[in-house]
Motif scaffolding. Structure first.
Motif, mmCIF file in Angstrom:
data_model
loop_
_atom_site.group_PDB
_atom_site.id
_atom_site.type_symbol
_atom_site.label_atom_id
_atom_site.label_comp_id
_atom_site.label_asym_id
_atom_site.label_seq_id
_atom_site.Cartn_x
_atom_site.Cartn_y
_atom_site.Cartn_z
ATOM 1 N N HIS A 13 1.704 -8.628 -7.597
ATOM 2 C CA HIS A 13 1.454 -7.313 -7.003
ATOM 3 C C HIS A 13 0.606 -7.480 -5.758
ATOM 4 O O HIS A 13 -0.057 -8.511 -5.568
ATOM 5 N N LEU A 14 0.580 -6.442 -4.937
ATOM 6 C CA LEU A 14 -0.360 -6.395 -3.817
ATOM 7 C C LEU A 14 -1.704 -5.833 -4.275
ATOM 8 O O LEU A 14 -2.760 -6.188 -3.749
ATOM 9 N N SER A 15 -1.657 -4.950 -5.219
ATOM 10 C CA SER A 15 -2.834 -4.452 -5.939
ATOM 11 C C SER A 15 -2.295 -3.818 -7.210
ATOM 12 O O SER A 15 -1.094 -3.550 -7.322
ATOM 13 N N TRP A 16 -3.177 -3.555 -8.181
ATOM 14 C CA TRP A 16 -2.641 -3.106 -9.462
ATOM 15 C C TRP A 16 -3.652 -2.247 -10.227
ATOM 16 O O TRP A 16 -4.762 -2.669 -10.506
ATOM 17 N N ARG A 17 -3.247 -1.047 -10.507
ATOM 18 C CA ARG A 17 -3.940 -0.128 -11.406
ATOM 19 C C ARG A 17 -5.448 -0.078 -11.142
ATOM 20 O O ARG A 17 -5.894 0.085 -10.013
ATOM 21 N N SER A 18 -6.251 -0.238 -12.195
ATOM 22 C CA SER A 18 -7.697 -0.085 -12.066
ATOM 23 C C SER A 18 -8.341 -1.209 -11.272
ATOM 24 O O SER A 18 -9.529 -1.123 -10.924
ATOM 25 N N PHE A 19 -7.584 -2.247 -10.961
ATOM 26 C CA PHE A 19 -8.120 -3.371 -10.190
ATOM 27 C C PHE A 19 -7.917 -3.168 -8.682
ATOM 28 O O PHE A 19 -8.254 -4.052 -7.892
ATOM 29 N N ARG A 20 -7.399 -2.029 -8.281
ATOM 30 C CA ARG A 20 -7.009 -1.827 -6.884
ATOM 31 C C ARG A 20 -8.174 -1.998 -5.909
ATOM 32 O O ARG A 20 -8.001 -2.529 -4.809
ATOM 33 N N ASP A 21 -9.350 -1.558 -6.280
ATOM 34 C CA ASP A 21 -10.479 -1.590 -5.361
ATOM 35 C C ASP A 21 -11.368 -2.814 -5.539
ATOM 36 O O ASP A 21 -12.492 -2.855 -5.025
ATOM 37 N N GLY A 22 -10.859 -3.802 -6.256
ATOM 38 C CA GLY A 22 -11.599 -5.049 -6.431
ATOM 39 C C GLY A 22 -10.795 -6.228 -5.926
ATOM 40 O O GLY A 22 -9.704 -6.066 -5.369
ATOM 41 N N PRO A 23 -11.292 -7.435 -6.124
ATOM 42 C CA PRO A 23 -10.573 -8.630 -5.679
ATOM 43 C C PRO A 23 -9.197 -8.744 -6.339
ATOM 44 O O PRO A 23 -9.043 -8.476 -7.536
ATOM 45 N N TRP A 24 -8.220 -9.130 -5.538
ATOM 46 C CA TRP A 24 -6.859 -9.338 -6.060
ATOM 47 C C TRP A 24 -6.143 -10.273 -5.092
ATOM 48 O O TRP A 24 -5.978 -9.952 -3.923
ATOM 49 N N PHE A 25 -5.732 -11.436 -5.590
ATOM 50 C CA PHE A 25 -5.160 -12.466 -4.730
ATOM 51 C C PHE A 25 -3.648 -12.572 -4.914
ATOM 52 O O PHE A 25 -3.085 -12.092 -5.897
ATOM 53 N N GLY A 26 -2.987 -13.199 -3.957
ATOM 54 C CA GLY A 26 -1.533 -13.298 -3.966
ATOM 55 C C GLY A 26 -1.010 -14.249 -5.020
ATOM 56 O O GLY A 26 -1.587 -15.313 -5.271
#
Length: 300
Positions: free
Chosen positions: A39-52
């Motif tokens: 994903h590019l971002s996901w659910r409740s994690f959208r506003d935190g770190p999320w890598f490719g």
């Protein structure tokens, strides 16, 4: 029937601040595979770190040697078969043939509009998914591909030398509807489900088991129409989305009971999320690791 146990590691940690350690620990614990969401971002994690997903899997491949790796799942929401195929053969090469592509139709989350498009209707998602999988299959098995589709095209697209795994890396097709199940039957080496989403909020574990039984039966019907034996496809259950939620991770005994019931339905592989504190995937790390080390032996 023997049961494989795998894990899903969300890409929320910086590689040098815990990310690498999780993938290495997954191998040390003896998991069959470790997957990540694409994903590019996901659910409740959208506003935190999320890598490719792709660079994360490349790094994981370089720091492990036995663990199978893959996406669970990639979708057409922001991917194109031509560029994805190049990345997949590269991942398969770096990992020396340990990559599985989990692939699904996508949904209406953040990825669905991140490129500026309007969310696709369920029918358009299904149409795109069918074309996406068919073209990706060709790109990964043929040296050069030219194809003009309604949604995806390729012009002299080359993927040389192809996958380490032959004729290509395996597809694990996520599907519950008739069109998706037909794709799984035709192109899949595995089939993935998260259960019946209609039961997530108010269903019971017993209802979930019956729904999964029905899904496997429909998969069998799709395979029969495609001239395949349903036993040719591995059946993968991604946990955390059935009415049980985190219940199976409360103790080793609870997990063995849960896994045994689903093994008896016909599942070959069960995937559990790596614990993340203060999230929907919170769980006791010590119990999680005990499950990884002991559950499959207890299940026989």
């Amino acid at each position: 029937m023997s049961l494989r146990l795998s894990t899903l590691i969300l890409p929320v940690d910086r590689w040098h601040e815990g990310g690498r350690a999780k993938w290495q620990r997954a191998e040390d614990l003896g998991f069959h595979a470790a997957y990540t969401y694409d994903h590019l971002s996901w659910r409740s994690f959208r506003d935190g770190p999320w890598f490719g997903a792709v660079p994360t899997l490349a790094a994981a491949a370089a720091t492990t040697s036995r663990l199978r790796l893959g996406t669970l799942v990639t979708s057409p929401n922001f991917r194109h078969p031509v560029t994805l195929a190049k990345e997949l053969i590269s991942l398969d090469d770096v990992s020396d043939g340990r990559i599985t592509l989990g692939v699904g139709a996508g949904g209406i989350g953040f990825d669905a509009t991140a490129l500026g498009q309007e969310p696709w209707t369920p029918r358009e998602r299904a149409d795109r998914f069918a074309e996406f999988v068919a073209l990706l299959d060709r790109l990964l098995t043929e040296g050069a591909v030219t194809d003009e589709g309604r949604f995806y095209s390729a012009v002299e697209a080359r993927d040389i030398p192809g996958c380490v795994q032959r004729p290509r890396l395996p597809f694990a097709v996520a599907a519950t509807g008739p069109r998706g199940l037909r794709l799984a039957a035709r192109y899949g080496q595995a089939w993935v489900t998260t259960g019946d989403p209609k039961l997530y909020e108010n269903g019971t574990p017993e209802q979930s088991v019956e729904a999964l039984r029905g899904q496997i039966a429909k998969l069998g019907e799709a395979c029969a129409k495609a001239g395949r034996e349903v036993a040719e496809l591995d059946k993968i259950l991604l946990t955390g989305f059935t009415p049980d939620r985190t219940g199976p991770l409360q103790s080793l005994d609870a997990f063995v009971d849960f896994a045994g019931r689903h093994r008896d339905l016909g599942f070959d592989e069960i995937v559990i999320h790596w614990p993340i504190p203060d999230s929907d995937f919170a769980a006791d790390q010590k119990i999680f690791e005990r499950i990884a080390l002991e559950a499959t032996a207890q299940l026989g």
